[in-house]
Motif scaffolding. Structure first.
Motif, PDB file in Angstrom:
ATOM      1  N   TYR A 113      16.449 -28.871 -10.310  1.00 34.20           N
ATOM      2  CA  TYR A 113      17.710 -28.200  -9.941  1.00 34.20           C
ATOM      3  C   TYR A 113      17.534 -26.678  -9.972  1.00 34.20           C
ATOM      4  O   TYR A 113      17.882 -25.978  -9.017  1.00 34.20           O
ATOM      5  CB  TYR A 113      18.803 -28.630 -10.920  1.00 34.20           C
ATOM      6  CG  TYR A 113      20.045 -27.777 -10.889  1.00 34.20           C
ATOM      7  CD1 TYR A 113      21.042 -27.998  -9.939  1.00 34.20           C
ATOM      8  CD2 TYR A 113      20.238 -26.753 -11.821  1.00 34.20           C
ATOM      9  CE1 TYR A 113      22.185 -27.211  -9.916  1.00 34.20           C
ATOM     10  CE2 TYR A 113      21.367 -25.967 -11.807  1.00 34.20           C
ATOM     11  CZ  TYR A 113      22.344 -26.203 -10.846  1.00 34.20           C
ATOM     12  OH  TYR A 113      23.471 -25.414 -10.830  1.00 34.20           O
ATOM     13  N   GLU A 171      32.382 -16.604 -11.401  1.00 35.47           N
ATOM     14  CA  GLU A 171      31.570 -17.406 -10.476  1.00 35.47           C
ATOM     15  C   GLU A 171      31.810 -16.994  -9.033  1.00 35.47           C
ATOM     16  O   GLU A 171      30.880 -16.970  -8.223  1.00 35.47           O
ATOM     17  CB  GLU A 171      31.892 -18.887 -10.654  1.00 35.47           C
ATOM     18  CG  GLU A 171      31.382 -19.478 -11.944  1.00 35.47           C
ATOM     19  CD  GLU A 171      31.738 -20.937 -12.029  1.00 35.47           C
ATOM     20  OE1 GLU A 171      30.912 -21.771 -11.648  1.00 35.47           O
ATOM     21  OE2 GLU A 171      32.881 -21.251 -12.449  1.00 35.47           O
ATOM     22  N   PHE A 184      27.350 -19.245 -11.815  1.00 36.59           N
ATOM     23  CA  PHE A 184      27.639 -20.425 -11.010  1.00 36.59           C
ATOM     24  C   PHE A 184      26.624 -21.537 -11.256  1.00 36.59           C
ATOM     25  O   PHE A 184      26.995 -22.707 -11.429  1.00 36.59           O
ATOM     26  CB  PHE A 184      27.664 -20.035  -9.531  1.00 36.59           C
ATOM     27  CG  PHE A 184      27.546 -21.203  -8.599  1.00 36.59           C
ATOM     28  CD1 PHE A 184      28.559 -22.155  -8.527  1.00 36.59           C
ATOM     29  CD2 PHE A 184      26.431 -21.360  -7.797  1.00 36.59           C
ATOM     30  CE1 PHE A 184      28.449 -23.245  -7.674  1.00 36.59           C
ATOM     31  CE2 PHE A 184      26.317 -22.447  -6.949  1.00 36.59           C
ATOM     32  CZ  PHE A 184      27.329 -23.394  -6.894  1.00 36.59           C
ATOM     33  N   GLU A 185      25.344 -21.168 -11.289  1.00 38.03           N
ATOM     34  CA  GLU A 185      24.307 -22.187 -11.462  1.00 38.03           C
ATOM     35  C   GLU A 185      24.450 -22.903 -12.802  1.00 38.03           C
ATOM     36  O   GLU A 185      24.307 -24.122 -12.878  1.00 38.03           O
ATOM     37  CB  GLU A 185      22.928 -21.546 -11.370  1.00 38.03           C
ATOM     38  CG  GLU A 185      22.582 -21.073  -9.979  1.00 38.03           C
ATOM     39  CD  GLU A 185      21.193 -20.457  -9.896  1.00 38.03           C
ATOM     40  OE1 GLU A 185      20.898 -19.844  -8.884  1.00 38.03           O
ATOM     41  OE2 GLU A 185      20.431 -20.611 -10.867  1.00 38.03           O
ATOM     42  N   ASP A 186      24.711 -22.136 -13.859  1.00 41.88           N
ATOM     43  CA  ASP A 186      24.857 -22.746 -15.184  1.00 41.88           C
ATOM     44  C   ASP A 186      26.087 -23.647 -15.242  1.00 41.88           C
ATOM     45  O   ASP A 186      26.057 -24.732 -15.832  1.00 41.88           O
ATOM     46  CB  ASP A 186      24.958 -21.666 -16.264  1.00 41.88           C
ATOM     47  CG  ASP A 186      23.630 -20.970 -16.503  1.00 41.88           C
ATOM     48  OD1 ASP A 186      22.583 -21.544 -16.147  1.00 41.88           O
ATOM     49  OD2 ASP A 186      23.647 -19.852 -17.047  1.00 41.88           O
ATOM     50  N   GLN A 187      27.185 -23.158 -14.648  1.00 45.91           N
ATOM     51  CA  GLN A 187      28.420 -23.945 -14.671  1.00 45.91           C
ATOM     52  C   GLN A 187      28.253 -25.245 -13.888  1.00 45.91           C
ATOM     53  O   GLN A 187      28.715 -26.301 -14.321  1.00 45.91           O
ATOM     54  CB  GLN A 187      29.576 -23.123 -14.073  1.00 45.91           C
ATOM     55  CG  GLN A 187      29.972 -21.915 -14.899  1.00 45.91           C
ATOM     56  CD  GLN A 187      30.532 -22.287 -16.258  1.00 45.91           C
ATOM     57  OE1 GLN A 187      31.202 -23.303 -16.402  1.00 45.91           O
ATOM     58  NE2 GLN A 187      30.264 -21.468 -17.259  1.00 45.91           N
ATOM     59  N   LEU A 188      27.609 -25.147 -12.749  1.00 40.13           N
ATOM     60  CA  LEU A 188      27.394 -26.357 -11.942  1.00 40.13           C
ATOM     61  C   LEU A 188      26.476 -27.326 -12.682  1.00 40.13           C
ATOM     62  O   LEU A 188      26.725 -28.536 -12.694  1.00 40.13           O
ATOM     63  CB  LEU A 188      26.788 -25.985 -10.581  1.00 40.13           C
ATOM     64  CG  LEU A 188      26.382 -27.166  -9.677  1.00 40.13           C
ATOM     65  CD1 LEU A 188      27.557 -28.112  -9.447  1.00 40.13           C
ATOM     66  CD2 LEU A 188      25.836 -26.652  -8.345  1.00 40.13           C
ATOM     67  N   TRP A 189      25.451 -26.789 -13.320  1.00 41.90           N
ATOM     68  CA  TRP A 189      24.552 -27.667 -14.057  1.00 41.90           C
ATOM     69  C   TRP A 189      25.289 -28.373 -15.191  1.00 41.90           C
ATOM     70  O   TRP A 189      25.116 -29.577 -15.416  1.00 41.90           O
ATOM     71  CB  TRP A 189      23.353 -26.889 -14.598  1.00 41.90           C
ATOM     72  CG  TRP A 189      22.474 -27.773 -15.459  1.00 41.90           C
ATOM     73  CD1 TRP A 189      22.266 -27.667 -16.804  1.00 41.90           C
ATOM     74  CD2 TRP A 189      21.746 -28.925 -15.019  1.00 41.90           C
ATOM     75  NE1 TRP A 189      21.446 -28.683 -17.219  1.00 41.90           N
ATOM     76  CE2 TRP A 189      21.113 -29.470 -16.152  1.00 41.90           C
ATOM     77  CE3 TRP A 189      21.583 -29.549 -13.792  1.00 41.90           C
ATOM     78  CZ2 TRP A 189      20.320 -30.608 -16.081  1.00 41.90           C
ATOM     79  CZ3 TRP A 189      20.786 -30.689 -13.725  1.00 41.90           C
ATOM     80  CH2 TRP A 189      20.163 -31.203 -14.863  1.00 41.90           C
ATOM     81  N   GLN A 241      28.358 -29.139 -15.275  1.00 43.85           N
ATOM     82  CA  GLN A 241      29.206 -30.163 -14.666  1.00 43.85           C
ATOM     83  C   GLN A 241      28.393 -31.397 -14.282  1.00 43.85           C
ATOM     84  O   GLN A 241      28.811 -32.536 -14.513  1.00 43.85           O
ATOM     85  CB  GLN A 241      29.893 -29.590 -13.430  1.00 43.85           C
ATOM     86  CG  GLN A 241      30.837 -30.581 -12.748  1.00 43.85           C
ATOM     87  CD  GLN A 241      31.289 -30.100 -11.377  1.00 43.85           C
ATOM     88  OE1 GLN A 241      30.707 -29.174 -10.809  1.00 43.85           O
ATOM     89  NE2 GLN A 241      32.328 -30.709 -10.859  1.00 43.85           N
TER      90      GLN A 241
END
Lengths: 206, 196
Positions: free
Chosen positions: A44, A129, B4-9, B11
């Protein structure tokens, strides 16, 4: 029309169709005891930037870029069983999903439907974000302008050049993503680069 | 700043952790087959001044010490360099090379495992040295393009192994944090342990 840059600035808003993050499944318990999550995180982290950049070249709304990026990884997780390392690289497989997600989005947009209403588990971005994703969209400005000048190329040629020269995929990975042979990809790439070189020289003479 | 990347991960782990656990062979293949090719959009990383951080107790009880550094795109994806005094310099510029870095560390007989560092990691491995004081086994040096985390394997306490947590910032910089633990090494480290 919603292919490549034609969709930029014409994206369908997803306002009002976002879903909040769901609760943690009781069976999950907040603990991934195996190394599977860590392994998927490696994959990812190595790819989320180029995936979001793909959409940032096409969409002007941070929320939509985020939703489409999320959808790619959700679909990747849902189809983990379909990944066969003997049939191609991981990034080729992932960018096959990227192109499918974009096509699904465009199909919905063409029908006048809200962009991704059928996609689950998207969430509203926080202010930080939004700023973060907006910066990614800004960072793709030059690439967006570059893509806009490729009108003389076929869809496949444009896709080949974008995946290899802008995204950084190996030709064999791009071929896998586009569902063509590596040889066919190289031919498309050669023709496209030659045409773009000729176009650039013409532009410089004007 | 919320990334954003951390938050999506986070989730994905919360909502789809089961799917990850259900396909360990696929996730292993995905991690190991990621190529060392650096994507075009991640080139041109800027140097950042390295700094030393001290761990605190939050799931991970007191990290020994940590080196935070950034690498330029001119650096190799990773490098393990043995020095004449027995210390080892480790650099990493692409998270996709964690498996390859671990293979090199193992091949060189260095008792250190590199793992992803994230806010969503829930592994609860206790990192020793609860006082949080700097460990003699780690130091960060340099403010140049050759910044490295220098590890002295001889200073890692007997019966313990080193854990090198690696994460990537929104700007593409790689951060490395180091601690020691009783084996086996965890599959990941939680970066929240460094901010408490």
């Amino acid at each position: 029309m919603c292919n490549d840059l034609a969709g930029f600035g014409q994206v369908v808003s997803v306002s009002g169709v976002r879903h909040s993050v769901g609760s943690i499944p009781s069976s999950f318990g907040g603990w991934v005891e195996s190394g599977a999550a860590a392994e998927f995180e490696v994959f990812y982290r190595a790819n989320v930037g180029v995936v979001s950049a793909f959409f940032a070249r096409r969409c002007s709304e941070p929320q939509l870029v985020a939703d489409l990026t999320s959808e790619v990884f959700l679909q990747a997780l849902a189809s983990l069983d379909s990944y066969d390392p003997d049939r191609g690289s991981a990034r080729g497989w992932l960018f096959g999903i990227v192109r499918r997600v974009w096509a699904q989005h465009c199909e919905r947009a063409a029908r006048g439907r809200e962009a991704i209403t059928a996609l689950a588990a998207h969430r509203l971005l926080g202010d930080d974000e939004i700023e973060n994703v907006a910066a990614r969209i800004d960072a793709q400005r030059a690439a967006r302008e570059l893509l806009a000048g490729w009108e003389g190329l076929s869809d496949l040629e444009r896709a080949a050049v974008e995946l290899v020269d802008l995204t950084g995929l190996e030709p064999r990975e791009a071929a896998s993503a586009l569902g063509i042979s590596a040889g066919a990809l190289r031919v498309r790439l050669f023709r496209a680069r030659k045409r773009l070189g000729k176009q650039r020289r013409t532009d410089e003479q004007l | 700043m919320s990334n954003f990347e951390d938050q999506l991960w986070s989730q994905l782990v919360r909502e789809r952790g089961e799917q990850m656990r259900a396909a360990p062979r696929a996730t292993a293949a995905l991690a190991s087959s990621v190529t060392a090719t650096t994507p075009a959009t991640r080139r041109g990383r800027r140097l950042r001044r390295p700094a030393l951080l001290t761990g605190s107790a939050l799931g991970i009880a007191g990290l020994a010490s940590a080196g935070v550094l950034a690498l330029t795109s001119a650096s190799p994806a990773f490098a393990v360099t043995k020095n004449s005094d027995g210390t080892v310099d480790v650099t990493l510029s692409d998270l996709s090379d964690l498996p390859a870095l671990n293979q090199q560390l193992a091949k060189d007989g260095i008792p250190v495992t590199a793992v992803p560092l994230s806010t969503s990691c829930s592994a609860t491995a206790a990192i020793n040295n609860p006082s949080g004081e700097s460990s003699p086994s780690i130091s960060a040096s340099g403010q140049k393009a050759t910044d490295v985390v220098r590890i002295d394997p001889s200073q890692i306490p007997s019966g313990e192994v080193g854990v090198l947590g690696a994460s990537q910032t929104a700007s593409g910089q790689i951060e490395l944090m180091f601690g020691e633990t009783t084996p086996p090494a965890p599959s990941c480290l939680n970066s929240a342990a460094f901010t408490g």
